[in-house]
Design a protein around this motif. Structure first.
Motif, PDB file in Angstrom:
ATOM      1  N   HIS A   1      -6.897  69.239  67.222  1.00 14.86           N
ATOM      2  CA  HIS A   1      -8.203  69.791  67.671  1.00 14.86           C
ATOM      3  C   HIS A   1      -8.201  69.963  69.112  1.00 14.86           C
ATOM      4  CE1 HIS A   1      -9.541  65.776  69.329  1.00 14.86           C
ATOM      5  NE2 HIS A   1      -8.936  65.074  68.128  1.00 14.86           N
ATOM      6  N   HIS A   2      -9.230  70.822  69.642  1.00 16.71           N
ATOM      7  CA  HIS A   2      -9.316  71.200  71.071  1.00 16.71           C
ATOM      8  C   HIS A   2      -8.211  71.456  71.616  1.00 16.71           C
ATOM      9  CE1 HIS A   2     -13.614  70.089  70.608  1.00 16.71           C
ATOM     10  NE2 HIS A   2     -13.423  68.708  70.053  1.00 16.71           N
ATOM     11  N   MET A   3      -7.651  72.532  71.058  1.00 18.86           N
ATOM     12  CA  MET A   3      -6.172  73.041  71.655  1.00 18.86           C
ATOM     13  C   MET A   3      -6.313  74.576  71.774  1.00 18.86           C
ATOM     14  SD  MET A   3      -3.702  70.546  69.361  1.00 18.86           S
ATOM     15  CE  MET A   3      -2.255  70.695  70.735  1.00 18.86           C
ATOM     16  N   PHE A   4      -5.336  75.043  72.432  1.00 15.92           N
ATOM     17  CA  PHE A   4      -5.353  76.499  72.461  1.00 15.92           C
ATOM     18  C   PHE A   4      -4.456  76.876  70.896  1.00 15.92           C
ATOM     19  CE2 PHE A   4      -3.553  80.512  73.786  1.00 15.92           C
ATOM     20  CZ  PHE A   4      -4.651  81.053  74.580  1.00 15.92           C
ATOM     21  N   ASP A   5      -3.281  76.491  70.816  1.00 14.96           N
ATOM     22  CA  ASP A   5      -2.794  76.847  69.484  1.00 14.96           C
ATOM     23  C   ASP A   5      -2.752  75.392  68.700  1.00 14.96           C
ATOM     24  OD1 ASP A   5      -2.481  79.605  69.716  1.00 14.96           O
ATOM     25  OD2 ASP A   5      -0.354  79.556  69.993  1.00 14.96           O
TER      26      ASP A   5
ATOM     27  N   ASN B   1      -8.466  77.769  70.375  1.00 18.04           N
ATOM     28  CA  ASN B   1      -8.843  79.057  71.146  1.00 18.04           C
ATOM     29  C   ASN B   1      -8.069  80.267  70.706  1.00 18.04           C
ATOM     30  OD1 ASN B   1     -10.250  80.239  73.077  1.00 18.04           O
ATOM     31  ND2 ASN B   1      -9.009  79.542  74.710  1.00 18.04           N
ATOM     32  N   ASP B   2      -7.012  79.935  70.122  1.00 22.49           N
ATOM     33  CA  ASP B   2      -5.858  81.187  69.690  1.00 22.49           C
ATOM     34  C   ASP B   2      -5.708  81.174  68.062  1.00 22.49           C
ATOM     35  OD1 ASP B   2      -4.767  83.643  70.617  1.00 22.49           O
ATOM     36  OD2 ASP B   2      -3.051  82.718  70.821  1.00 22.49           O
ATOM     37  N   ASP B   3      -4.492  80.666  68.053  1.00 21.69           N
ATOM     38  CA  ASP B   3      -3.801  80.625  66.752  1.00 21.69           C
ATOM     39  C   ASP B   3      -3.877  79.201  66.051  1.00 21.69           C
ATOM     40  OD1 ASP B   3      -2.924  83.428  66.684  1.00 21.69           O
ATOM     41  OD2 ASP B   3      -1.247  82.629  67.972  1.00 21.69           O
ATOM     42  N   CYS B   4      -4.347  78.895  64.778  1.00 25.01           N
ATOM     43  CA  CYS B   4      -4.387  77.746  64.168  1.00 25.01           C
ATOM     44  C   CYS B   4      -2.969  77.319  63.951  1.00 25.01           C
ATOM     45  CB  CYS B   4      -5.360  77.742  62.908  1.00 25.01           C
ATOM     46  SG  CYS B   4      -7.079  77.735  63.463  1.00 25.01           S
TER      47      CYS B   4
END
Length: 198
Positions: free
Chosen positions: A152-156, A183-186
């Motif tokens: 959680h709360h990450m870029f990817d 913020n980008d790719d799960c």
């Protein structure tokens, strides 16, 4: 210069650390700035049958390829119920890392999910990699299991395929993970993967 219109941030050039505090306010005696002393907390190279349980690993990131844990040619290892945060990358696997299990652990880099997208893409690429990363290598990694984790709360969320076609991610199971506030790719599967189940 506030290139990406961020409310706060920093820039280090090797000699100086420049900091912009929230709201543009001046630093005070109550502000604490932590600078990592090391790049990686734990490296396991060529090891087998290790159990890592209940560790909190945080605030690593001195140099390039910063990460909390690094498994290099390590197999049959269990990482269970750990909390990896503010390391750039939570856990990296490289070369013949086979039949490892990462479970019931939490990975976060908050508040990076609120950062300007271009600040990460045009700045350093290490925050883009995610909680768990499979590095490119000419060795196949086989049978790793990533399950019941919280990203959680990450870029990817995670980058799980090798970037080297000669050493694909093979027979990986990535299941029952909660991935949120990204913020980008799960889940990034750019690269080479064979017979993987997500």
């Amino acid at each position: 210069a506030n290139t990406w219109n961020m409310p706060e941030g920093f820039f280090a050039d090797g000699s100086f650390l420049y900091v912009r505090l929230q709201g543009g306010r001046a630093p005070s005696a109550t502000d604490t700035i932590q600078i990592p002393r090391f790049t990686t907390a734990m490296t396991l190279t060529g090891r087998e049958y290790i159990r890592i349980y209940g560790l909190e690993i945080c605030y690593y990131g001195l140099g390039d390829y910063s990460r909390g844990m690094y498994l290099d040619n390590t197999s049959y290892t269990l990482i269970d119920s750990c909390f990896l945060h503010h390391n750039g990358i939570g856990l990296g696997l490289k070369r013949a890392c086979n039949f490892n299990t990462i479970q019931r652990s939490t990975f976060t880099e908050g508040p990076i999910d609120t950062w300007n997208w271009s600040a990460v893409k045009e700045g350093t690429g290490y925050y883009e990699a995610g909680g768990i990363v499979v590095y490119g290598s000419s060795n196949v990694n086989i049978g790793n299991v990533i399950r019941f984790n919280h990203f959680h709360h990450m870029f990817d969320g995670s980058h799980i395929f090798s970037e080297d076609p000669a050493g694909p991610t093979s027979n990986m199971d990535f299941h029952d993970n909660l991935i949120e506030f990204i913020n980008d790719d799960c889940i990034e599967t750019d690269g080479a993967g064979t017979n993987c189940r997500i």
